[in-house]
Design a protein around this motif. Structure first.
Motif, PDB file in Angstrom:
ATOM      1  N   PRO A 104      90.600  34.947  11.634  1.00 18.48           N
ATOM      2  CA  PRO A 104      89.993  36.279  11.582  1.00 18.48           C
ATOM      3  C   PRO A 104      89.354  36.719  12.892  1.00 18.48           C
ATOM      4  O   PRO A 104      89.007  37.873  13.071  1.00 18.48           O
ATOM      5  CB  PRO A 104      88.938  36.124  10.488  1.00 18.48           C
ATOM      6  N   GLY A 105      89.164  35.781  13.821  1.00 16.77           N
ATOM      7  CA  GLY A 105      88.622  36.058  15.152  1.00 16.77           C
ATOM      8  C   GLY A 105      89.185  35.041  16.119  1.00 16.77           C
ATOM      9  O   GLY A 105      89.716  34.003  15.711  1.00 16.77           O
ATOM     10  N   GLY A 106      89.082  35.317  17.427  1.00 18.55           N
ATOM     11  CA  GLY A 106      89.656  34.390  18.406  1.00 18.55           C
ATOM     12  C   GLY A 106      91.139  34.199  18.158  1.00 18.55           C
ATOM     13  O   GLY A 106      91.883  35.144  17.977  1.00 18.55           O
ATOM     14  N   SER A 107      91.570  32.942  18.167  1.00 14.36           N
ATOM     15  CA  SER A 107      92.907  32.550  17.712  1.00 14.36           C
ATOM     16  C   SER A 107      94.036  33.111  18.573  1.00 14.36           C
ATOM     17  O   SER A 107      95.025  33.637  18.070  1.00 14.36           O
ATOM     18  CB  SER A 107      93.109  32.922  16.240  1.00 14.36           C
ATOM     19  N   ALA A 108      93.874  33.000  19.886  1.00 17.38           N
ATOM     20  CA  ALA A 108      94.969  33.283  20.813  1.00 17.38           C
ATOM     21  C   ALA A 108      95.870  32.054  20.908  1.00 17.38           C
ATOM     22  O   ALA A 108      95.557  30.990  20.347  1.00 17.38           O
ATOM     23  CB  ALA A 108      94.414  33.635  22.187  1.00 17.38           C
ATOM     24  N   GLY A 109      96.968  32.197  21.620  1.00 11.06           N
ATOM     25  CA  GLY A 109      97.797  31.022  21.875  1.00 11.06           C
ATOM     26  C   GLY A 109      97.020  29.996  22.682  1.00 11.06           C
ATOM     27  O   GLY A 109      96.894  28.834  22.310  1.00 11.06           O
ATOM     28  N   VAL A 110      96.481  30.436  23.813  1.00  7.53           N
ATOM     29  CA  VAL A 110      95.590  29.608  24.636  1.00  7.53           C
ATOM     30  C   VAL A 110      94.578  30.547  25.284  1.00  7.53           C
ATOM     31  O   VAL A 110      94.936  31.614  25.777  1.00  7.53           O
ATOM     32  CB  VAL A 110      96.374  28.801  25.701  1.00  7.53           C
ATOM     33  N   HIS A 111      93.286  30.185  25.242  1.00 10.44           N
ATOM     34  CA  HIS A 111      92.288  31.027  25.892  1.00 10.44           C
ATOM     35  C   HIS A 111      91.306  30.188  26.699  1.00 10.44           C
ATOM     36  O   HIS A 111      91.155  28.985  26.475  1.00 10.44           O
ATOM     37  CB  HIS A 111      91.564  31.932  24.875  1.00 10.44           C
ATOM     38  N   ILE A 112      90.689  30.862  27.657  1.00  9.98           N
ATOM     39  CA  ILE A 112      89.723  30.211  28.547  1.00  9.98           C
ATOM     40  C   ILE A 112      88.337  30.670  28.137  1.00  9.98           C
ATOM     41  O   ILE A 112      87.954  31.825  28.365  1.00  9.98           O
ATOM     42  CB  ILE A 112      90.004  30.568  30.019  1.00  9.98           C
ATOM     43  N   ASP A 113      87.592  29.803  27.487  1.00  9.70           N
ATOM     44  CA  ASP A 113      86.224  30.136  27.093  1.00  9.70           C
ATOM     45  C   ASP A 113      85.331  30.096  28.334  1.00  9.70           C
ATOM     46  O   ASP A 113      85.789  29.768  29.427  1.00  9.70           O
ATOM     47  CB  ASP A 113      85.750  29.179  26.004  1.00  9.70           C
ATOM     48  N   TYR A 114      84.060  30.406  28.161  1.00 15.16           N
ATOM     49  CA  TYR A 114      83.249  30.633  29.354  1.00 15.16           C
ATOM     50  C   TYR A 114      82.847  29.344  30.082  1.00 15.16           C
ATOM     51  O   TYR A 114      83.038  28.247  29.609  1.00 15.16           O
ATOM     52  CB  TYR A 114      82.040  31.513  29.048  1.00 15.16           C
ATOM     53  N   LYS A 115      82.347  29.530  31.324  1.00 13.21           N
ATOM     54  CA  LYS A 115      81.863  28.467  32.215  1.00 13.21           C
ATOM     55  C   LYS A 115      82.995  27.554  32.711  1.00 13.21           C
ATOM     56  O   LYS A 115      82.802  26.339  32.831  1.00 13.21           O
ATOM     57  CB  LYS A 115      80.770  27.653  31.536  1.00 13.21           C
ATOM     58  N   CYS A 116      84.139  28.116  33.002  1.00  9.67           N
ATOM     59  CA  CYS A 116      85.243  27.338  33.573  1.00  9.67           C
ATOM     60  C   CYS A 116      85.568  27.843  34.975  1.00  9.67           C
ATOM     61  O   CYS A 116      85.209  28.947  35.358  1.00  9.67           O
ATOM     62  CB  CYS A 116      86.500  27.458  32.705  1.00  9.67           C
ATOM     63  N   ASN A 117      86.282  27.007  35.717  1.00  9.03           N
ATOM     64  CA  ASN A 117      86.817  27.466  37.001  1.00  9.03           C
ATOM     65  C   ASN A 117      88.141  26.782  37.294  1.00  9.03           C
ATOM     66  O   ASN A 117      88.392  25.650  36.885  1.00  9.03           O
ATOM     67  CB  ASN A 117      85.832  27.221  38.150  1.00  9.03           C
ATOM     68  N   ASP A 118      89.005  27.541  37.949  1.00  9.77           N
ATOM     69  CA  ASP A 118      90.304  27.038  38.409  1.00  9.77           C
ATOM     70  C   ASP A 118      91.154  26.504  37.257  1.00  9.77           C
ATOM     71  O   ASP A 118      91.656  25.376  37.294  1.00  9.77           O
ATOM     72  CB  ASP A 118      90.116  25.964  39.483  1.00  9.77           C
ATOM     73  N   ILE A 119      91.311  27.326  36.224  1.00  9.14           N
ATOM     74  CA  ILE A 119      92.195  27.014  35.106  1.00  9.14           C
ATOM     75  C   ILE A 119      93.487  27.814  35.308  1.00  9.14           C
ATOM     76  O   ILE A 119      93.450  29.044  35.372  1.00  9.14           O
ATOM     77  CB  ILE A 119      91.560  27.391  33.749  1.00  9.14           C
ATOM     78  N   ILE A 120      94.614  27.130  35.407  1.00  9.15           N
ATOM     79  CA  ILE A 120      95.905  27.782  35.629  1.00  9.15           C
ATOM     80  C   ILE A 120      96.776  27.576  34.402  1.00  9.15           C
ATOM     81  O   ILE A 120      97.046  26.436  33.996  1.00  9.15           O
ATOM     82  CB  ILE A 120      96.608  27.221  36.871  1.00  9.15           C
ATOM     83  N   ILE A 121      97.211  28.692  33.821  1.00  8.77           N
ATOM     84  CA  ILE A 121      98.075  28.670  32.636  1.00  8.77           C
ATOM     85  C   ILE A 121      99.415  29.243  33.063  1.00  8.77           C
ATOM     86  O   ILE A 121      99.532  30.430  33.369  1.00  8.77           O
ATOM     87  CB  ILE A 121      97.441  29.495  31.502  1.00  8.77           C
ATOM     88  N   GLN A 122     100.451  28.394  33.108  1.00  7.53           N
ATOM     89  CA  GLN A 122     101.722  28.821  33.687  1.00  7.53           C
ATOM     90  C   GLN A 122     102.920  28.206  32.958  1.00  7.53           C
ATOM     91  O   GLN A 122     102.836  27.121  32.406  1.00  7.53           O
ATOM     92  CB  GLN A 122     101.780  28.448  35.167  1.00  7.53           C
ATOM     93  N   TYR A 123     104.028  28.955  32.969  1.00  6.03           N
ATOM     94  CA  TYR A 123     105.314  28.490  32.431  1.00  6.03           C
ATOM     95  C   TYR A 123     105.238  28.082  30.962  1.00  6.03           C
ATOM     96  O   TYR A 123     105.874  27.116  30.536  1.00  6.03           O
ATOM     97  CB  TYR A 123     105.862  27.323  33.273  1.00  6.03           C
ATOM     98  N   ASN A 124     104.440  28.794  30.197  1.00 11.37           N
ATOM     99  CA  ASN A 124     104.315  28.511  28.770  1.00 11.37           C
ATOM    100  C   ASN A 124     104.986  29.598  27.936  1.00 11.37           C
ATOM    101  O   ASN A 124     105.149  30.735  28.393  1.00 11.37           O
ATOM    102  CB  ASN A 124     102.835  28.446  28.373  1.00 11.37           C
ATOM    103  N   LEU A 125     105.339  29.250  26.698  1.00  8.42           N
ATOM    104  CA  LEU A 125     105.757  30.221  25.704  1.00  8.42           C
ATOM    105  C   LEU A 125     104.622  30.404  24.714  1.00  8.42           C
ATOM    106  O   LEU A 125     104.121  29.433  24.139  1.00  8.42           O
ATOM    107  CB  LEU A 125     107.004  29.749  24.963  1.00  8.42           C
ATOM    108  N   SER A 126     104.227  31.660  24.514  1.00 11.66           N
ATOM    109  CA  SER A 126     103.180  32.007  23.553  1.00 11.66           C
ATOM    110  C   SER A 126     103.768  33.014  22.584  1.00 11.66           C
ATOM    111  O   SER A 126     104.214  34.085  22.996  1.00 11.66           O
ATOM    112  CB  SER A 126     101.978  32.611  24.295  1.00 11.66           C
ATOM    113  N   ALA A 127     103.776  32.690  21.293  1.00 12.61           N
ATOM    114  CA  ALA A 127     104.467  33.564  20.337  1.00 12.61           C
ATOM    115  C   ALA A 127     103.757  33.609  18.986  1.00 12.61           C
ATOM    116  O   ALA A 127     103.306  32.582  18.462  1.00 12.61           O
ATOM    117  CB  ALA A 127     105.898  33.088  20.137  1.00 12.61           C
TER     118      ALA A 127
END
Length: 225
Positions: A104-127
């Motif tokens: 009912p809330g949130g629930s993305a394929g992949v998400h970056i919650d707070y207080k992070c740095n240098d997170i790279i999300i690449q070459y993925n399938l999200s469906a």
């Protein structure tokens, strides 16, 4: 003094039908160093498929995560992204499949919650993830979504079936905690992604006014009408 873990690997593991998080690594900031998770299958979890806190230097690759936040069992939590990070740094998340996240809330394929740095999300399938495709919260620095394919992410409608949050195809939220002023994200990069949304879904794009340093370039947005 708190201890630390380093050089941790989880390989070729199958996780299925648990009531909350499928695979979790949690520590204080920088408490887990050099983590690799690869060739794993995480399906029908009651909460998130994978969740990481306090991890620095991770390679998450070639995993299949599907049906996070499953409601197939009444004991399940019933909310959660396929994968999310909090207070983490130096991640490469690549060549994974994130499919059919529910909630009912949130629930993305992949998400970056707070207080992070240098997170790279690449070459993925999200469906077919209820919450959406790209979600970067506040106090994040130098994070990127690039070279991904998104298909029909963000189909949830607020107020329908208990949903309390609108979905977002693309969202820079700035959230850093309840009753706190939004901050960032800072230096967010979104490029060379391909996003398809069928006509039955109303795509939404949002960015907090607190966002600073945003690059959106060379993406293909195909929204059926």
């Amino acid at each position: 003094k708190q201890g630390k873990l380093s050089n941790v690997k989880v390989l070729r593991t199958s996780i299925r039908n648990v009531s909350h998080t499928g695979l979790k690594a949690t520590a204080t900031r920088n408490g887990i160093l050099n983590l690799e998770i690869a060739d794993c299958k995480v399906n029908y979890t009651g909460g998130p498929g994978m969740q990481f806190s306090g991890v620095t230097k991770a390679h998450i690759h070639h995993n299949q995560i599907a049906f996070s936040a499953s409601t197939s069992d009444s004991r399940n939590w019933g909310r959660g992204s396929g994968l999310w990070t909090w207070s983490c740094a130096d991640f490469i998340i690549e060549h994974n499949r994130f499919e059919n996240a529910n909630g009912p809330g949130g629930s993305a394929g992949v998400h970056i919650d707070y207080k992070c740095n240098d997170i790279i999300i690449q070459y993925n399938l999200s469906a077919n993830n209820a919450g959406g495709f790209c979600e970067i919260l506040g106090n994040n620095f130098n994070c990127a979504y690039r070279y991904n394919v998104s298909i029909n992410d963000g189909y949830r409608t607020k107020g329908v079936n208990g949903a309390f949050q609108e979905c977002k195809t693309f969202w820079l939220s700035g959230y850093v905690g309840d009753q706190k002023k939004n901050a960032g994200p800072f230096n967010s990069y979104f490029y060379n992604n391909t996003i398809y949304v069928a006509k039955e879904i109303q795509p939404k794009i949002a960015a907090s006014s607190s966002s600073e340093g945003v690059l959106i370039a060379n993406n293909i947005f195909y929204f059926e009408t």
